[in-house]
Design a protein around this motif. Structure first.
Motif, short mmCIF file in Angstrom:
data_model
loop_
_atom_site.label_atom_id
_atom_site.label_comp_id
_atom_site.label_asym_id
_atom_site.label_seq_id
_atom_site.Cartn_x
_atom_site.Cartn_y
_atom_site.Cartn_z
N MET A 134 0.83 -1.19 0.00
CA MET A 134 0.00 0.00 0.00
C MET A 134 0.87 1.26 0.00
SD MET A 134 -2.88 1.22 2.80
CE MET A 134 -3.85 -0.25 2.55
N HIS A 135 0.46 2.27 -0.74
CA HIS A 135 1.18 3.54 -0.79
C HIS A 135 0.37 4.57 0.02
CE1 HIS A 135 3.63 6.59 -3.40
NE2 HIS A 135 3.71 6.85 -2.11
N ILE A 136 1.00 5.09 1.08
CA ILE A 136 0.33 6.01 2.01
C ILE A 136 0.99 7.37 1.94
CG2 ILE A 136 -0.24 6.44 4.42
CD1 ILE A 136 0.11 3.32 4.80
N LEU A 137 0.18 8.41 1.79
CA LEU A 137 0.66 9.79 1.89
C LEU A 137 0.39 10.28 3.30
CD1 LEU A 137 1.71 12.48 0.71
CD2 LEU A 137 -0.63 12.94 -0.09
N LEU A 138 1.43 10.74 3.98
CA LEU A 138 1.33 11.13 5.38
C LEU A 138 1.80 12.56 5.57
CD1 LEU A 138 0.99 10.44 8.45
CD2 LEU A 138 3.34 9.55 8.38
N THR A 139 0.94 13.39 6.18
CA THR A 139 1.36 14.72 6.61
C THR A 139 1.49 14.70 8.13
OG1 THR A 139 -0.81 15.73 7.04
CG2 THR A 139 -0.05 15.66 4.74
N GLY A 140 2.39 15.53 8.66
CA GLY A 140 2.63 15.50 10.11
C GLY A 140 3.43 14.29 10.53
N GLY A 141 4.18 13.72 9.61
CA GLY A 141 4.92 12.50 9.90
C GLY A 141 6.06 12.67 10.89
N THR A 142 6.54 13.90 11.07
CA THR A 142 7.61 14.13 12.04
C THR A 142 7.07 14.65 13.37
OG1 THR A 142 7.97 16.38 11.21
CG2 THR A 142 9.29 14.63 10.23
N GLY A 143 5.75 14.73 13.49
CA GLY A 143 5.14 15.17 14.73
C GLY A 143 5.15 14.07 15.78
N PHE A 144 4.61 14.37 16.95
CA PHE A 144 4.64 13.46 18.09
C PHE A 144 3.95 12.13 17.76
CE2 PHE A 144 3.12 12.70 22.66
CZ PHE A 144 4.31 12.11 23.03
N ILE A 145 2.74 12.19 17.20
CA ILE A 145 2.02 10.97 16.85
C ILE A 145 2.60 10.37 15.56
CG2 ILE A 145 -0.21 10.00 16.19
CD1 ILE A 145 -1.57 12.10 17.90
N GLY A 146 2.94 11.22 14.61
CA GLY A 146 3.43 10.74 13.32
C GLY A 146 4.66 9.87 13.44
N CYS A 147 5.60 10.26 14.29
CA CYS A 147 6.82 9.48 14.49
C CYS A 147 6.52 8.08 15.00
CB CYS A 147 7.76 10.19 15.46
SG CYS A 147 8.64 11.59 14.75
N GLU A 148 5.54 7.99 15.89
CA GLU A 148 5.14 6.68 16.42
C GLU A 148 4.37 5.88 15.38
OE1 GLU A 148 4.75 3.52 19.09
OE2 GLU A 148 6.00 5.31 19.29
N LEU A 149 3.48 6.56 14.66
CA LEU A 149 2.65 5.89 13.67
C LEU A 149 3.48 5.20 12.59
CD1 LEU A 149 -0.07 5.24 12.32
CD2 LEU A 149 0.03 7.52 11.25
N ILE A 150 4.55 5.85 12.15
CA ILE A 150 5.38 5.29 11.08
C ILE A 150 5.94 3.93 11.46
CG2 ILE A 150 7.62 5.64 9.96
CD1 ILE A 150 6.81 8.48 9.37
N LYS A 151 6.17 3.69 12.75
CA LYS A 151 6.65 2.37 13.20
C LYS A 151 5.64 1.28 12.88
CE LYS A 151 8.92 4.33 17.32
NZ LYS A 151 8.90 4.29 18.80
N HIS A 152 4.37 1.65 12.80
CA HIS A 152 3.30 0.67 12.56
C HIS A 152 2.99 0.52 11.07
CE1 HIS A 152 2.10 0.43 16.88
NE2 HIS A 152 2.67 1.61 16.90
N LEU A 153 3.73 1.23 10.23
CA LEU A 153 3.46 1.20 8.79
C LEU A 153 4.68 0.74 7.99
CD1 LEU A 153 1.58 4.65 8.51
CD2 LEU A 153 0.56 2.37 8.76
N THR A 154 5.59 0.03 8.65
CA THR A 154 6.87 -0.29 8.01
C THR A 154 6.73 -1.21 6.81
OG1 THR A 154 7.19 -2.06 9.65
CG2 THR A 154 8.25 0.07 10.08
N GLY A 155 5.63 -1.94 6.70
CA GLY A 155 5.46 -2.83 5.55
C GLY A 155 4.87 -2.15 4.33
N HIS A 156 4.75 -0.82 4.38
CA HIS A 156 4.09 -0.09 3.30
C HIS A 156 5.00 1.03 2.78
CE1 HIS A 156 0.33 -2.14 4.30
NE2 HIS A 156 0.69 -1.98 5.56
N GLN A 157 4.73 1.45 1.57
CA GLN A 157 5.43 2.60 0.99
C GLN A 157 4.79 3.87 1.53
OE1 GLN A 157 8.17 2.50 -0.87
NE2 GLN A 157 8.29 4.73 -0.89
N ILE A 158 5.61 4.78 2.04
CA ILE A 158 5.10 6.00 2.66
C ILE A 158 5.73 7.21 1.99
CG2 ILE A 158 4.83 7.29 4.81
CD1 ILE A 158 5.37 4.63 6.29
N THR A 159 4.90 8.17 1.64
CA THR A 159 5.40 9.48 1.19
C THR A 159 5.07 10.49 2.28
OG1 THR A 159 5.15 8.98 -1.16
CG2 THR A 159 5.21 11.31 -0.54
#
Length: 304
Positions: A1-26
């Motif tokens: 899955m390709h996910i577009l993420l805004t706020g990825g360096t924020g408090f929640i975003g940094c944690e969320l990315i750990k849960h999306l490691t099997g996906h392509q993230i922009t």
């Protein structure tokens, strides 16, 4: 899955990315260089970094959008200039994303967009569910209401929209707890005002897990209170935090003093929102941290 993420360096975003490691993230970020450094803990060559959406004419290549961007609302006094930054940092990027979704022949199937429990206003002791009446005035309400109204425009038979009404997020190295800890560690922490106001809280791991759950759940659509099942009063929060730190909790900060220090933004501290995550639990999400004391102990163990 390709996910577009805004706020990825924020408090929640940094944690969320750990849960999306099997996906392509922009990740949309103002500084790709800084973002790469901040997210190096979770970047397994699956993350691209962009600093503008202007290169996109649609989002046909994106499967899902998670929109967490926004100037922190509680970090500074609410001058008119700061209010404008808070609003525009949320509304502008959300509108850009909505426009791109609407211009797509095969749009993302899911658009998850931020909001906050501040939309409810001061509800005293009432239990607050996703269908509870929102406020009708106040700055937090106006910010969140417009934010949600913009996001809802993305909804169609091809795109589901999930709105996150987030409470106080508890985690190490950031968030509200970072500001609370110093006086409590010194043994001079305590309740704010009467302490009767309810604080809807959520552990950062549960916040990230819940967003990922919404992303993949076929039942997920609409408004979600992103808060733990057992909100507590400020008095109980203060007592529990002091207990976890093995410190006394004897002091209190009068409301007039916080009004003087914080100005209008003091309403974030004193508005009582007894929010419950009814919609999340109805679709099957299970919290790891339902009660405050275990949540605080886990956070404090990782903070040290």
């Amino acid at each position: 899955m390709h996910i577009l993420l805004t706020g990825g360096t924020g408090f929640i975003g940094c944690e969320l990315i750990k849960h999306l490691t099997g996906h392509q993230i922009t990740v949309l970020t103002r500084s790709p260089k800084n973002a790469k450094e901040k997210l190096r803990h979770a970047d397994f060559s699956n993350i691209d970094y962009i600093d503008t959406l202007s290169a996109f004419t649609d989002l046909n290549h994106i499967d899902a959008v998670i929109n967490l961007a926004g100037e922190p609302i509680a970090h500074k006094r609410w001058s008119e200039a700061q209010k404008e930054r808070i609003c525009s940092s949320r509304w502008v990027v959300t509108q850009q994303l909505v426009d791109l979704i609407k211009q797509s022949a095969t749009p993302p199937y899911c658009f998850i967009s931020g909001s906050a429990v501040g939309i409810y206003g001061d509800k005293k002791y009432q239990h607050i569910y996703e269908n509870s009446k929102t406020a009708s005035q106040g700055f937090p309400y106006s910010v969140c209401n417009q934010w949600e109204e913009i996001a809802k425009q993305a909804a169609s038979d091809k795109t589901k929209v999930c709105l996150l009404r987030t409470g106080i997020v508890l985690g190490p190295y950031g968030g509200a707890l970072k500001a609370m800890l110093p006086p409590f560690k010194l043994g001079v922490g305590g309740k704010l005002g009467s302490g009767d106001q309810y604080m809807p809280w959520i552990h950062i791991q549960d916040a990230a897990r819940a967003i990922a759950y919404l992303l993949f759940s076929s039942k997920a659509e609409g408004v979600f209170n992103l808060s733990a099942p057992h909100p507590v009063t400020n008095h109980d929060f203060s007592q529990t935090l002091a207990k976890c730190l093995k410190r006394p909790c004897l002091f209190s900060t009068p409301r007039w003093l916080l009004n003087l220090i914080m100005g209008e933004s003091a309403e974030l501290v004193f508005d009582s929102v007894r929010a419950k995550p009814k919609h999340l639990t109805e679709i099957g999400f299970i919290f790891t941290f339902s009660h405050l004391e275990p949540a605080l102990k886990q956070v404090l163990n990782n903070e040290n």
